[in-house]
Design an enzyme around this catalytic site. Structure first.
Site, mmCIF file in Angstrom:
data_model
loop_
_atom_site.group_PDB
_atom_site.id
_atom_site.type_symbol
_atom_site.label_atom_id
_atom_site.label_comp_id
_atom_site.label_asym_id
_atom_site.label_seq_id
_atom_site.Cartn_x
_atom_site.Cartn_y
_atom_site.Cartn_z
ATOM 1 N N SER A 109 0.485 4.017 1.905
ATOM 2 C CA SER A 109 0.514 4.837 3.128
ATOM 3 C C SER A 109 1.926 4.835 3.705
ATOM 4 C CB SER A 109 -0.471 4.288 4.157
ATOM 5 O OG SER A 109 0.029 3.102 4.727
ATOM 6 N N SER A 142 -12.967 1.855 15.551
ATOM 7 C CA SER A 142 -12.936 0.414 15.734
ATOM 8 C C SER A 142 -14.009 0.000 16.737
ATOM 9 C CB SER A 142 -11.541 0.006 16.230
ATOM 10 O OG SER A 142 -11.619 -1.125 17.064
ATOM 11 N N ARG A 175 -14.280 -2.814 18.114
ATOM 12 C CA ARG A 175 -13.594 -3.561 19.177
ATOM 13 C C ARG A 175 -13.060 -2.618 20.256
ATOM 14 N NH1 ARG A 175 -8.376 -4.120 20.176
ATOM 15 N NH2 ARG A 175 -7.889 -3.024 18.251
ATOM 16 N N ARG A 176 -12.389 -1.548 19.835
ATOM 17 C CA ARG A 176 -11.854 -0.603 20.823
ATOM 18 C C ARG A 176 -12.982 0.121 21.546
ATOM 19 N NH1 ARG A 176 -7.229 1.294 16.507
ATOM 20 N NH2 ARG A 176 -5.689 -0.269 17.087
ATOM 21 N N THR A 184 -3.176 11.730 10.224
ATOM 22 C CA THR A 184 -4.473 12.413 10.266
ATOM 23 C C THR A 184 -5.089 12.297 11.656
ATOM 24 O OG1 THR A 184 -4.795 11.738 7.985
ATOM 25 C CG2 THR A 184 -6.742 12.529 9.157
ATOM 26 N N ARG A 185 -5.025 11.103 12.214
ATOM 27 C CA ARG A 185 -5.655 10.893 13.527
ATOM 28 C C ARG A 185 -4.943 11.708 14.600
ATOM 29 N NH1 ARG A 185 -7.195 4.439 13.694
ATOM 30 N NH2 ARG A 185 -7.129 4.120 11.458
ATOM 31 N N CYS A 226 -13.050 -7.189 10.257
ATOM 32 C CA CYS A 226 -12.652 -6.089 11.144
ATOM 33 C C CYS A 226 -13.851 -5.234 11.527
ATOM 34 C CB CYS A 226 -11.555 -5.261 10.502
ATOM 35 S SG CYS A 226 -12.055 -4.466 8.974
ATOM 36 N N ARG A 236 -11.334 8.467 11.538
ATOM 37 C CA ARG A 236 -10.753 7.694 10.437
ATOM 38 C C ARG A 236 -9.499 8.382 9.928
ATOM 39 N NH1 ARG A 236 -10.487 3.817 8.642
ATOM 40 N NH2 ARG A 236 -10.974 4.050 6.465
ATOM 41 N N GLY A 237 -8.813 7.710 9.065
ATOM 42 C CA GLY A 237 -7.634 8.297 8.432
ATOM 43 C C GLY A 237 -6.370 7.585 8.859
ATOM 44 N N ASN A 238 -5.272 7.953 8.229
ATOM 45 C CA ASN A 238 -4.010 7.324 8.609
ATOM 46 C C ASN A 238 -3.516 7.910 9.931
ATOM 47 O OD1 ASN A 238 -2.798 9.780 7.971
ATOM 48 N ND2 ASN A 238 -2.456 9.150 5.860
ATOM 49 N N ARG A 269 0.859 -1.180 0.000
ATOM 50 C CA ARG A 269 0.000 0.000 0.000
ATOM 51 C C ARG A 269 0.896 1.231 0.000
ATOM 52 N NH1 ARG A 269 -3.560 -0.269 5.106
ATOM 53 N NH2 ARG A 269 -4.182 1.795 4.393
ATOM 54 N N LYS A 323 -3.325 -7.762 10.701
ATOM 55 C CA LYS A 323 -4.699 -7.547 11.185
ATOM 56 C C LYS A 323 -5.638 -7.023 10.108
ATOM 57 C CE LYS A 323 -5.004 -3.001 13.252
ATOM 58 N NZ LYS A 323 -5.389 -2.302 14.460
ATOM 59 N N ASP A 324 -5.107 -6.567 8.996
ATOM 60 C CA ASP A 324 -5.961 -6.144 7.885
ATOM 61 C C ASP A 324 -6.388 -7.307 7.004
ATOM 62 O OD1 ASP A 324 -5.663 -3.535 8.739
ATOM 63 O OD2 ASP A 324 -4.025 -3.079 7.353
#
Ligand SMILES: NCc1[nH]cc(CCC(=O)O)c1CC(=O)O
Length: 309
Positions: free
Chosen positions: A11, A127, A129-130, A152-153, A240, A147-149, A9, A81-82
């Protein structure tokens, strides 16, 4: 000279991870040459939508897998995990390097820990889960989508939109962001996602030359642990987009101990089970069945119905 084409990817984190893998392989095979192929995935194109609403399964891997089928690339580096619980026909995970820190971390204003966050604090995460586990621990906390990479977060936290955000330690560690972590969340509070902290190097099942190269990077204890976690995920048919977590560790005599978790998105129902065994696939199934016996199946079915709406 053999040249390997490597899918990744685009990123920043993905490129760091892929370059890390290529550097290790160059140490092991100094005569080999590697060319990176950056691939933009569906998951990268729809960063503004909550992943759970777009059917998250495999969103970051599909286009990359196509390039393996097309022989445009020979292997691809993913965050484990993806990856969906089941790989498509003809592809395998050729290597799972040693896992780094699997925990979730809190980044907060003024470095506050989870316990020190003010009443009603706003915590950013997309998430389920979180979110489920945070609300189970601190029911007063308000969860907001984020959201975002990683960049961004972290910017959104700095802009003051949130009291805290949750990220994976692994991503921050690999991208050298670690000075900013306010708290490593104990796995008893936030059980990680299946495979969190591990990388997966995917290749064609019949490509023996590539398999032989990748095998040198495989870390057996990590593979055992992650195989148990993925077996658990597979048994629960989870992607996910459902609040599922699992974490396995390896002890004496390759004994695997794993905890699995299923929660309702509001954190009001939490199912957990811990068991040990030496067969990773059987252990994953055993822990999944223990949760289903507690009633986790109904919670999972409810989440899937909500995602379809
Ligand atoms: N959900 C996206 C994702 N996929 C992999 C990582 C990095 C952690 C890892 O490699 O396990 C992240 C970021 C995060 O969850 O904070």
């Amino acid at each position: 000279m053999k040249k390997w084409n490597v899918g990744t990817r685009r990123s920043r984190l993905a490129l760091i991870q892929t370059n890390w893998v290529v550097d290790r392989l160059k140490e092991m095979a100094p005569e080999a040459d590697f060319a990176l192929h950056e691939i933009v995935t569906k998951g990268d194109r729809i960063l503004d939508v909550t992943l759970s609403k777009v059917g998250g399964k495999g969103l970051f891997v599909k286009e990359i897998e196509q390039s393996l089928y097309d022989k445009e690339t020979d292997f691809a580096v993913h965050s484990l995990k993806d990856m969906p619980a089941e790989l498509p026909e003809g592809l395998v995970i050729g290597a799972i390097p040693k896992r780094v820190d699997p925990r979730d971390v809190l980044l907060s204003k003024d470095g506050k820990t989870l316990d020190a966050l003010p009443e009603g604090a706003i915590v950013g995460t997309s998430s389920l889960r979180r979110a489920a586990q945070l609300m189970a621990y601190r029911p007063d906390i308000q969860i907001e989508s984020l959201r975002g990479n990683i960049d961004t977060r972290m910017r959104k936290l700095a802009e003051g939109n949130f009291d805290g955000i949750i990220l994976a330690a692994a991503g921050l560690e690999r991208a050298s962001f670690d000075g900013t972590i306010s708290q490593y969340l104990p796995v008893e509070i936030s059980l990680p996602a299946v495979g969190q902290g591990a990388l997966a190097i995917e290749c064609r099942a019949d490509d023996t030359e590539t398999l032989e190269l990748l095998r040198q990077l495989d870390h057996q204890p990590t593979r055992l642990a992650v195989t148990a976690e993925r077996s658990f995920l597979h048994k629960l048919q989870g992607g996910c987009q459902v609040p599922i977590g699992a974490y396995a560790t390896i002890g004496e005599g390759d004994l695997i101990t794993m905890t699995g978790m299923v929660g309702s998105p509001d954190g009001k129902q939490m199912f957990k089970n811990t068991a040990s065994g030496t067969d990773p696939v059987a252990l994953g199934i055993q822990v999944a069945e223990a949760l289903l016996a507690q009633g986790a199946g109904e919670v999972l079915a409810q989440v899937l119905r909500e995602n379809e709406q």
